[in-house]
Design a protein around this motif. Sequence first.
Motif, PDB file in Angstrom:
ATOM      1  N   TYR A  55       0.832  -1.211   0.000  1.00 14.86           N
ATOM      2  CA  TYR A  55       0.000   0.000   0.000  1.00 14.86           C
ATOM      3  C   TYR A  55       0.863   1.256   0.000  1.00 14.86           C
ATOM      4  O   TYR A  55       0.616   2.198  -0.786  1.00 14.86           O
ATOM      5  N   VAL A  56       1.880   1.302   0.871  1.00 13.96           N
ATOM      6  CA  VAL A  56       2.737   2.490   0.971  1.00 13.96           C
ATOM      7  C   VAL A  56       3.485   2.725  -0.340  1.00 13.96           C
ATOM      8  O   VAL A  56       3.559   3.865  -0.835  1.00 13.96           O
ATOM      9  N   CYS A  57       4.037   1.679  -0.927  1.00 12.46           N
ATOM     10  CA  CYS A  57       4.809   1.840  -2.175  1.00 12.46           C
ATOM     11  C   CYS A  57       3.926   2.345  -3.317  1.00 12.46           C
ATOM     12  O   CYS A  57       4.335   3.225  -4.095  1.00 12.46           O
ATOM     13  N   ILE A  58       2.716   1.806  -3.421  1.00  4.94           N
ATOM     14  CA  ILE A  58       1.814   2.250  -4.486  1.00  4.94           C
ATOM     15  C   ILE A  58       1.443   3.711  -4.295  1.00  4.94           C
ATOM     16  O   ILE A  58       1.461   4.506  -5.254  1.00  4.94           O
ATOM     17  N   MET A  59       1.141   4.111  -3.066  1.00  6.27           N
ATOM     18  CA  MET A  59       0.744   5.498  -2.811  1.00  6.27           C
ATOM     19  C   MET A  59       1.905   6.463  -3.049  1.00  6.27           C
ATOM     20  O   MET A  59       1.715   7.551  -3.601  1.00  6.27           O
ATOM     21  N   LEU A  60       3.130   6.074  -2.651  1.00  4.28           N
ATOM     22  CA  LEU A  60       4.290   6.939  -2.892  1.00  4.28           C
ATOM     23  C   LEU A  60       4.597   7.060  -4.379  1.00  4.28           C
ATOM     24  O   LEU A  60       4.964   8.139  -4.871  1.00  4.28           O
ATOM     25  N   PHE A  61       4.442   5.960  -5.091  1.00  3.05           N
ATOM     26  CA  PHE A  61       4.678   6.012  -6.536  1.00  3.05           C
ATOM     27  C   PHE A  61       3.675   6.947  -7.219  1.00  3.05           C
ATOM     28  O   PHE A  61       4.049   7.780  -8.058  1.00  3.05           O
ATOM     29  N   LEU A  62       2.403   6.818  -6.842  1.00  6.24           N
ATOM     30  CA  LEU A  62       1.383   7.680  -7.446  1.00  6.24           C
ATOM     31  C   LEU A  62       1.555   9.139  -7.029  1.00  6.24           C
ATOM     32  O   LEU A  62       1.216  10.050  -7.787  1.00  6.24           O
ATOM     33  N   GLN A  63       2.080   9.338  -5.836  1.00  4.50           N
ATOM     34  CA  GLN A  63       2.243  10.705  -5.342  1.00  4.50           C
ATOM     35  C   GLN A  63       3.370  11.442  -6.063  1.00  4.50           C
ATOM     36  O   GLN A  63       3.268  12.638  -6.336  1.00  4.50           O
ATOM     37  N   TYR A  64       4.451  10.724  -6.377  1.00  5.68           N
ATOM     38  CA  TYR A  64       5.631  11.389  -6.943  1.00  5.68           C
ATOM     39  C   TYR A  64       5.796  11.167  -8.440  1.00  5.68           C
ATOM     40  O   TYR A  64       6.769  11.637  -9.014  1.00  5.68           O
ATOM     41  N   MET A  65       4.881  10.466  -9.059  1.00  2.81           N
ATOM     42  CA  MET A  65       5.016  10.308 -10.506  1.00  2.81           C
ATOM     43  C   MET A  65       4.667  11.646 -11.186  1.00  2.81           C
ATOM     44  O   MET A  65       3.874  12.454 -10.650  1.00  2.81           O
ATOM     45  N   PRO A  66       5.234  11.922 -12.350  1.00  2.00           N
ATOM     46  CA  PRO A  66       5.076  13.247 -12.966  1.00  2.00           C
ATOM     47  C   PRO A  66       3.675  13.529 -13.507  1.00  2.00           C
ATOM     48  O   PRO A  66       3.360  14.681 -13.797  1.00  2.00           O
ATOM     49  N   TYR A  67       2.844  12.512 -13.657  1.00  2.00           N
ATOM     50  CA  TYR A  67       1.529  12.718 -14.245  1.00  2.00           C
ATOM     51  C   TYR A  67       0.489  12.880 -13.143  1.00  2.00           C
ATOM     52  O   TYR A  67       0.507  12.197 -12.119  1.00  2.00           O
ATOM     53  N   TYR A  68      -0.444  13.786 -13.358  1.00  2.00           N
ATOM     54  CA  TYR A  68      -1.488  14.033 -12.362  1.00  2.00           C
ATOM     55  C   TYR A  68      -2.526  12.908 -12.427  1.00  2.00           C
ATOM     56  O   TYR A  68      -2.897  12.450 -13.504  1.00  2.00           O
ATOM     57  N   ILE A  69      -2.982  12.498 -11.261  1.00  2.00           N
ATOM     58  CA  ILE A  69      -4.031  11.500 -11.168  1.00  2.00           C
ATOM     59  C   ILE A  69      -5.010  11.941 -10.090  1.00  2.00           C
ATOM     60  O   ILE A  69      -4.607  12.508  -9.061  1.00  2.00           O
ATOM     61  N   ASN A  70      -6.272  11.719 -10.336  1.00  2.00           N
ATOM     62  CA  ASN A  70      -7.307  12.099  -9.379  1.00  2.00           C
ATOM     63  C   ASN A  70      -7.040  11.471  -8.021  1.00  2.00           C
ATOM     64  O   ASN A  70      -6.646  10.319  -7.924  1.00  2.00           O
ATOM     65  N   VAL A  71      -7.257  12.263  -6.947  1.00  2.00           N
ATOM     66  CA  VAL A  71      -6.906  11.803  -5.609  1.00  2.00           C
ATOM     67  C   VAL A  71      -7.727  10.576  -5.206  1.00  2.00           C
ATOM     68  O   VAL A  71      -7.199   9.646  -4.589  1.00  2.00           O
ATOM     69  N   MET A  72      -9.018  10.534  -5.549  1.00  2.00           N
ATOM     70  CA  MET A  72      -9.838   9.372  -5.201  1.00  2.00           C
ATOM     71  C   MET A  72      -9.395   8.134  -5.964  1.00  2.00           C
ATOM     72  O   MET A  72      -9.336   7.039  -5.413  1.00  2.00           O
ATOM     73  N   LEU A  73      -9.054   8.330  -7.240  1.00  2.00           N
ATOM     74  CA  LEU A  73      -8.564   7.208  -8.042  1.00  2.00           C
ATOM     75  C   LEU A  73      -7.240   6.694  -7.485  1.00  2.00           C
ATOM     76  O   LEU A  73      -7.006   5.479  -7.440  1.00  2.00           O
ATOM     77  N   ALA A  74      -6.385   7.606  -7.017  1.00  2.00           N
ATOM     78  CA  ALA A  74      -5.090   7.204  -6.469  1.00  2.00           C
ATOM     79  C   ALA A  74      -5.272   6.342  -5.229  1.00  2.00           C
ATOM     80  O   ALA A  74      -4.670   5.265  -5.100  1.00  2.00           O
ATOM     81  N   TYR A  75      -6.118   6.789  -4.309  1.00  2.00           N
ATOM     82  CA  TYR A  75      -6.334   5.999  -3.096  1.00  2.00           C
ATOM     83  C   TYR A  75      -7.057   4.693  -3.413  1.00  2.00           C
ATOM     84  O   TYR A  75      -6.838   3.668  -2.748  1.00  2.00           O
ATOM     85  N   GLY A  76      -7.930   4.718  -4.416  1.00  2.00           N
ATOM     86  CA  GLY A  76      -8.589   3.487  -4.832  1.00  2.00           C
ATOM     87  C   GLY A  76      -7.588   2.473  -5.367  1.00  2.00           C
ATOM     88  O   GLY A  76      -7.677   1.274  -5.066  1.00  2.00           O
ATOM     89  N   ILE A  77      -6.616   2.947  -6.158  1.00  2.00           N
ATOM     90  CA  ILE A  77      -5.587   2.055  -6.685  1.00  2.00           C
ATOM     91  C   ILE A  77      -4.735   1.500  -5.545  1.00  2.00           C
ATOM     92  O   ILE A  77      -4.359   0.316  -5.537  1.00  2.00           O
ATOM     93  N   GLY A  78      -4.422   2.343  -4.566  1.00  2.00           N
ATOM     94  CA  GLY A  78      -3.625   1.890  -3.431  1.00  2.00           C
ATOM     95  C   GLY A  78      -4.312   0.790  -2.641  1.00  2.00           C
ATOM     96  O   GLY A  78      -3.709  -0.237  -2.312  1.00  2.00           O
ATOM     97  N   ILE A  79      -5.596   0.991  -2.335  1.00  2.00           N
ATOM     98  CA  ILE A  79      -6.357  -0.021  -1.594  1.00  2.00           C
ATOM     99  C   ILE A  79      -6.513  -1.287  -2.426  1.00  2.00           C
ATOM    100  O   ILE A  79      -6.405  -2.410  -1.916  1.00  2.00           O
ATOM    101  N   LEU A  80      -6.776  -1.123  -3.736  1.00  2.00           N
ATOM    102  CA  LEU A  80      -6.922  -2.283  -4.612  1.00  2.00           C
ATOM    103  C   LEU A  80      -5.632  -3.095  -4.681  1.00  2.00           C
ATOM    104  O   LEU A  80      -5.653  -4.334  -4.631  1.00  2.00           O
TER     105      LEU A  80
END
Length: 471
Positions: A55-80
Amino acid sequence: MNELNQYYEISFRIYSLATTLLTAYCYAFLFKPFLSDQSSCRLQKSRIWMVTAAYVCIMLFLQYMPYYINVMLAYGIGILGAFVVMCLLDPVCISQKLFFSISFFSLRWQVWRIVGQITLIPSLFYVQFFAGKDDVFWLRLSIMDCVRDALTGFLLMYVSVRFLLKVYGKKQERMKIRELLILVIPSLSGICAYAMILFYYDSYTNTLGQASLSVKIGYEMLIVIYALICYATNLAIIWLFRQWKTEQEEDRQREIFSRQMQDLESHITEAERLYKDMRTLRHDMGNHLMTLKQLYTRGEYEEAEKYADSLTCEMQRTSIGARSGNPVTDVILSERKKEIEEKGIDFTCDFHYPADSGINAFDISIVLNNGLSNAIEAIERENLPAPYISLYSYHMKNMYVMEIANSFTGDLEADEWNGLPLTTKTGDEHGFGLSSIRQVANKYLGDMEIGKERYEQEERCVLRVMLQIAD
């Protein structure tokens, strides 16, 4: 000014990392009781660490990747992602794990939305109260707000998770699709509503910026109230579900007990009938002997022989065929032996009741009744040419073992959840017999095992029930 911007950036990144780690801790605390309890403590801890790290690695990757992603989608991907890793490591009770993942996703936005809105209200007054302060003051105030929000959010999430565990109960269980839908629909509806709130919130930010202070506070309070309602609804649904499941389990236990009492009542009735016939025969025995004596005296030997044969048949009919050392088990074995032989099944019995062992005859009768009944049903389904059933009992150190075997050539598939074989029974009839046997084994600190074995070049199904003998 550039240096202050760097400090703002550093504080924001630390805040994001802290909230991610704190959220991951709450997620691990939530699903820890629902990992398979059959694994060792070290293996369970390693699973917790791997799921949390995913969970932590997925969230950090989504947080620091150069492309913007919706915050709800990001947390959904992390939980998934964490859910997938958890299922790969512990592929048991998948529907329950899915329910808790969706519930946690919904719980996360509810808690942090409450924190965000509550802490946003004081910030509306900052411009009026702290006008004229320098940039360093605003930086310190921003850092204090981040610390306050992180601690408040973590505290609310931790308390919420503990409350959810208390409401639901720390218990692994199989969850049906309809039960899963009942539990996740409120969470999913709240998530969809939150997505719409975010959309309208972003769309009307500029408009609200020009509104009066009372209008702003009223709008923020409405969002807080909505988040609280969603949170309370989710917990209420979970609490009602747990109450319903508890009532189901109690009804099932009552049904098992009722069936056991019916079996006991039938055994008592049969025993009373047999002993009544025996008393009647004993009462008439003097007359029978007198009749035989008169027939022999008159030399009517053929008639005397016929009379003796009929008397022997009557004595066999009224006698209990089994001699196990206890009248209750004698009656059960006699009934079952008669039923088995009438169905054309060969029956071998070497059963002895464990006298002075502290084991109740009623509990033994539950094992014998259900075990032999299951063996008879299995043979009838198989339709084998030379079916047989065997019953043995023996002592093994401080354990008393009952072994029931029957001819069997099919596949014995075990339920991954309770370890019991899957049967063709459905609905309320499913699993009563083996559940009753397992209850008896647990009562005497023993165990039950059932499986397919090969004995003397023949396949058979064997049920072993081990009961601990009292000192």
